[in-house]
Write a protein that holds these residues in place. Structure first.
Motif, mmCIF file in Angstrom:
data_model
loop_
_atom_site.group_PDB
_atom_site.id
_atom_site.type_symbol
_atom_site.label_atom_id
_atom_site.label_comp_id
_atom_site.label_asym_id
_atom_site.label_seq_id
_atom_site.Cartn_x
_atom_site.Cartn_y
_atom_site.Cartn_z
ATOM 1 N N THR A 32 26.193 29.041 36.075
ATOM 2 C CA THR A 32 25.255 28.800 34.993
ATOM 3 C C THR A 32 24.801 27.336 35.035
ATOM 4 N N PRO A 33 23.506 27.078 34.775
ATOM 5 C CA PRO A 33 23.084 25.673 34.736
ATOM 6 C C PRO A 33 23.693 24.983 33.515
ATOM 7 N N ALA A 34 24.374 23.886 33.773
ATOM 8 C CA ALA A 34 25.033 23.182 32.688
ATOM 9 C C ALA A 34 24.152 22.063 32.144
ATOM 10 N N ARG A 35 23.539 21.308 33.008
ATOM 11 C CA ARG A 35 22.707 20.193 32.578
ATOM 12 C C ARG A 35 21.229 20.408 32.920
ATOM 13 N N THR A 36 20.917 21.464 33.582
ATOM 14 C CA THR A 36 19.550 21.730 34.022
ATOM 15 C C THR A 36 18.899 22.727 33.083
ATOM 16 N N ARG A 37 17.693 22.419 32.689
ATOM 17 C CA ARG A 37 16.918 23.350 31.865
ATOM 18 C C ARG A 37 15.987 24.129 32.789
ATOM 19 N N LEU A 38 16.034 25.422 32.703
ATOM 20 C CA LEU A 38 15.151 26.264 33.511
ATOM 21 C C LEU A 38 13.913 26.613 32.701
ATOM 22 N N ALA A 39 12.765 26.421 33.317
ATOM 23 C CA ALA A 39 11.509 26.780 32.651
ATOM 24 C C ALA A 39 11.340 28.293 32.742
ATOM 25 N N PRO A 40 10.850 28.907 31.684
ATOM 26 C CA PRO A 40 10.642 30.359 31.747
ATOM 27 C C PRO A 40 9.538 30.694 32.753
ATOM 28 N N ALA A 41 9.668 31.844 33.331
ATOM 29 C CA ALA A 41 8.656 32.306 34.288
ATOM 30 C C ALA A 41 7.327 32.521 33.557
ATOM 31 N N PRO A 42 6.219 32.213 34.218
ATOM 32 C CA PRO A 42 4.934 32.405 33.544
ATOM 33 C C PRO A 42 4.683 33.892 33.282
ATOM 34 N N ASN A 43 4.026 34.150 32.181
ATOM 35 C CA ASN A 43 3.724 35.523 31.812
ATOM 36 C C ASN A 43 2.382 35.900 32.431
ATOM 37 N N TRP A 44 2.402 36.795 33.423
ATOM 38 C CA TRP A 44 1.199 37.211 34.135
ATOM 39 C C TRP A 44 0.650 38.522 33.620
ATOM 40 N N ALA A 49 -3.856 42.123 33.064
ATOM 41 C CA ALA A 49 -4.510 43.202 32.309
ATOM 42 C C ALA A 49 -5.996 42.909 32.119
ATOM 43 N N ILE A 50 -6.346 41.657 31.836
ATOM 44 C CA ILE A 50 -7.756 41.289 31.671
ATOM 45 C C ILE A 50 -8.506 41.469 32.986
ATOM 46 N N THR A 51 -7.918 41.041 34.091
ATOM 47 C CA THR A 51 -8.554 41.192 35.395
ATOM 48 C C THR A 51 -8.738 42.662 35.746
ATOM 49 N N ALA A 53 -9.043 45.159 33.658
ATOM 50 C CA ALA A 53 -10.080 45.708 32.783
ATOM 51 C C ALA A 53 -11.473 45.309 33.262
ATOM 52 N N LEU A 54 -11.645 44.070 33.701
ATOM 53 C CA LEU A 54 -12.946 43.629 34.215
ATOM 54 C C LEU A 54 -13.321 44.351 35.508
ATOM 55 N N ILE A 55 -12.355 44.584 36.372
ATOM 56 C CA ILE A 55 -12.630 45.319 37.612
ATOM 57 C C ILE A 55 -13.007 46.755 37.296
ATOM 58 N N ALA A 56 -12.306 47.377 36.351
ATOM 59 C CA ALA A 56 -12.642 48.757 35.967
ATOM 60 C C ALA A 56 -14.032 48.821 35.342
ATOM 61 N N LEU A 57 -14.382 47.866 34.499
ATOM 62 C CA LEU A 57 -15.708 47.827 33.889
ATOM 63 C C LEU A 57 -16.799 47.636 34.945
ATOM 64 N N ALA A 58 -16.569 46.760 35.906
ATOM 65 C CA ALA A 58 -17.540 46.548 36.984
ATOM 66 C C ALA A 58 -17.704 47.814 37.816
ATOM 67 N N ALA A 59 -16.612 48.527 38.078
ATOM 68 C CA ALA A 59 -16.703 49.769 38.841
ATOM 69 C C ALA A 59 -17.502 50.826 38.080
ATOM 70 N N ILE A 60 -17.296 50.912 36.785
ATOM 71 C CA ILE A 60 -18.049 51.882 35.967
ATOM 72 C C ILE A 60 -19.535 51.547 35.989
ATOM 73 N N VAL A 61 -19.860 50.260 35.851
ATOM 74 C CA VAL A 61 -21.274 49.849 35.870
ATOM 75 C C VAL A 61 -21.899 50.166 37.225
ATOM 76 N N LEU A 62 -21.178 49.923 38.310
ATOM 77 C CA LEU A 62 -21.711 50.228 39.634
ATOM 78 C C LEU A 62 -21.928 51.727 39.827
ATOM 79 N N VAL A 63 -21.015 52.547 39.349
ATOM 80 C CA VAL A 63 -21.170 53.996 39.478
ATOM 81 C C VAL A 63 -22.361 54.480 38.665
ATOM 82 N N VAL A 64 -22.514 53.988 37.451
ATOM 83 C CA VAL A 64 -23.651 54.396 36.611
ATOM 84 C C VAL A 64 -24.969 53.967 37.263
ATOM 85 N N ALA A 65 -25.024 52.757 37.794
ATOM 86 C CA ALA A 65 -26.245 52.277 38.445
ATOM 87 C C ALA A 65 -26.547 53.104 39.690
#
Length: 129
Positions: A32-44, A49-51, A53-65
């Motif tokens: 266990t780290p005794a004197r070291t502070r571990l930074a939490p892993a970034p939340n991806w 999820a946003i990326t 959703a944008l890819i799915a929206l772009a695919a829908i627009v391309l199919v409709v066009a």
């Protein structure tokens, strides 16, 4: 062994309570780290999820066009019906003028067609003769 001046004092491990020496950052017993502070892993999750959703929206627009551009169900020109010559026409109904029929000039007559116009002769068909 006496600690150097300015060196951290020995502490107890926060997990197993083993003494961690002044030069150690990690517990040698449990890891266990005794004197070291571990930074939490970034939340991806949110950016991912946003990326997605944008890819799915772009695919829908391309199919409709694509569907809108390749849809051939609508007629490209207007169609009109012409009443037969013998059919009676109701009073007040507008009538179309008779269609112009191409005429051929008599043999030996001078050509009076304006330059740049066609005479209705298909140049790919060889003359009869």
């Amino acid at each position: 062994m006496t600690p150097r001046p300015g060196a951290p004092a020995p502490i107890a491990c926060p997990r197993c309570q083993t003494v961690v020496a002044s030069g150690q950052d990690w517990c040698l017993t449990c890891g266990t780290p005794a004197r070291t502070r571990l930074a939490p892993a970034p939340n991806w999750r949110l950016p991912l999820a946003i990326t997605a959703a944008l890819i799915a929206l772009a695919a829908i627009v391309l199919v409709v066009a694509f569907v809108a551009l390749t849809d051939n169900s609508e007629p490209t020109g207007t169609t009109s019906t012409v009443a037969p010559v013998d059919a009676p026409v109701a009073p007040g109904t507008p009538t179309a003028p008779p269609a112009a029929t191409p005429t051929t000039p008599p043999a030996g007559a001078p050509d009076v067609t304006p330059p740049g116009t066609t005479t209705g002769v298909d140049p790919s068909v060889p003359p009869a003769g």
